[in-house]
Design an enzyme around this catalytic site. Structure first.
Site, mmCIF file in Angstrom:
data_model
loop_
_atom_site.group_PDB
_atom_site.id
_atom_site.type_symbol
_atom_site.label_atom_id
_atom_site.label_comp_id
_atom_site.label_asym_id
_atom_site.label_seq_id
_atom_site.Cartn_x
_atom_site.Cartn_y
_atom_site.Cartn_z
ATOM 1 N N ASP A 219 7.941 -26.290 -50.283
ATOM 2 C CA ASP A 219 8.314 -26.645 -48.918
ATOM 3 C C ASP A 219 9.783 -27.061 -48.933
ATOM 4 O O ASP A 219 10.558 -26.545 -49.729
ATOM 5 C CB ASP A 219 7.395 -27.742 -48.376
ATOM 6 C CG ASP A 219 7.180 -27.628 -46.864
ATOM 7 O OD1 ASP A 219 8.173 -27.832 -46.140
ATOM 8 O OD2 ASP A 219 6.062 -27.344 -46.420
ATOM 9 N N HIS A 242 12.084 -24.396 -48.997
ATOM 10 C CA HIS A 242 12.395 -24.143 -47.589
ATOM 11 C C HIS A 242 13.742 -24.714 -47.169
ATOM 12 O O HIS A 242 14.021 -24.824 -45.985
ATOM 13 C CB HIS A 242 11.290 -24.709 -46.690
ATOM 14 C CG HIS A 242 9.982 -23.994 -46.815
ATOM 15 N ND1 HIS A 242 8.889 -24.301 -46.036
ATOM 16 C CD2 HIS A 242 9.585 -22.982 -47.631
ATOM 17 C CE1 HIS A 242 7.874 -23.508 -46.375
ATOM 18 N NE2 HIS A 242 8.275 -22.708 -47.338
#
Length: 393
Positions: A219, A242
């Site tokens: 993430d 991310h």
């Protein structure tokens, strides 16, 4: 007269010895308190015993974890303590239960609450999250949400140096309700697909510094939540992951804003995003302002520069997809590298509160060795120097 001088000298020596004794740190070896370095025996009580002794002492303390692997269940180290100088010096590895159900519903695996002046130096934290990720991939919401590996709350003056976090069930490190934190030389890594495993998450905190760290996760490498101010991030290598994200903001109607954030000298490699600001498409009092992104290198990044004010997972609770979060005074300076998609710069802002004072300076992003594109919606700003792709502001 000579006797008086001698007495005075002895008095000074005595005072010096007392002060030295008070200032000298006491060491608490967890192995001496019953911890076993076999990776199987539950050592939680030994760690809590070391903490209780260090916390109750007026002297600075060192909790020493020798080489080897130590098994810990979920544990809370609580203050306030009688001294403000406790160091966890970790030479070994701390490992969570391999059965994710043991701590899967705990908010945190290792948690510090209401402490001041704690340092964590070295060591490896292995959250053993692989089995939980597999459960989530197959069974979704029927699985436990998972525990954050290392959490801090309601604390001040914390240093984390040279720590490695592996395979967290959920977030690796969470900093919540803090004043003055320095994180340096932190390494975050995972094997396989690890959902919702942000590397470092900061919220409701001020005076946080993250330096010279490598983060590879499933993430956000660093996520910046509501109520964050005076945050400095420098020398971070991110990927896979991310990117570095401010947000998501605006989930709540009444929400503290984000301000005075600097992100500089960072590298993104194969990430989903680079420098991202995102907010929910719903009413909110939140804001993001006085943000500087400087000296960033993008290597095959899907969305190198992005503001997304229409974030709404599962399309629930976002009437009209209009964000109330106000974004202003955001500078992108010396951002260069390659985009994995044609649109390298995207500002998708709120129609009710357009983005203001966006500045692009010396930006050069390409797509497949050609000029990339930019896209703007409800965004206003300026450019300076060479800006590629051509600005849409």
């Amino acid at each position: 007269m000579a006797n008086r001088r001698s007495l005075f000298s002895l008095s000074l020596i005595f005072v010096f010895m007392i002060n030295s004794a008070i200032a000298s740190p006491l060491t608490y070896n967890v192995a001496s308190l019953g911890a076993k370095a076999d990776g199987k025996t539950d050592s939680t009580k030994a760690f809590l015993s070391a903490w209780a002794k260090a916390c109750a002492s007026m002297n600075p303390g060192v909790i020493y974890v020798p080489a080897g692997t130590f098994f810990l269940r979920d544990v809370v180290f609580s203050g306030p303590c009688k001294n403000n100088a406790i160091t966890f010096r970790i030479a070994g590895t701390l490992v969570a239960p391999s059965d994710y159900r043991v701590i899967g519903n705990a908010a945190n695996w290792i948690f510090f609450h209401h402490v001041n002046g704690v340092t964590i130096s070295g060591g490896i934290l292995d959250g053993q999250g692989t089995a939980l990720w597999a459960c989530k991939a197959c069974h979704g919401e029927s699985c436990p949400s998972g525990a954050t590996t290392l959490g801090f709350s309601d604390s001040n003056n914390i240093v984390v140096s040279g720590l490695a976090s592996l395979n967290s069930q959920m977030f690796h490190i969470v900093i919540n309700d803090f004043q003055n934190v320095q994180m340096q030389g932190v390494r975050v890594s995972r094997s396989g697909n690890s959902p919702n495993t942000d590397g470092i998450h900061v919220q409701m905190s001020s005076g946080v510094t993250i330096l010279n760290s490598k983060i590879a996760t499933g993430d956000d490498c660093v996520s910046i939540g509501p109520g964050t101010s005076n945050l400095w991030i420098e020398g971070v290598a991110c990927g896979p992951g991310h990117g570095i994200s401010i947000g998501s903001l605006g989930k709540e109607q009444e929400e503290a804003g984000v301000q005075n954030v600097t992100v500089k000298t960072v590298t993104f490699s194969g990430t989903q995003n680079g420098l991202r600001i995102k907010s929910w498409g719903r009413p909110s009092t939140g804001f993001a302002r006085n943000i500087l992104f400087q000296h960033a290198t993008m290597v095959n990044v899907e969305n190198p520069i992005v503001i997304d004010q229409h974030y709404c997972p599962d399309n629930k609770g976002c009437p009209g997809q209009v964000s109330g979060v106000q974004i202003s005074d955001v500078t992108y300076e010396d951002i260069h590298g390659t985009s994995a998609t044609e649109v390298a710069v995207k500002f998708d802002c709120s129609p009710k509160h357009p983005c203001r004072e966006i500045k692009l300076e010396d930006v050069k992003l390409t797509y497949k060795n050609q000029a990339a594109e930019s896209s703007c919606s409800h965004a206003d700003g300026t450019t300076e120097g060479v800006v590629q792709p051509t600005s849409c502001l």
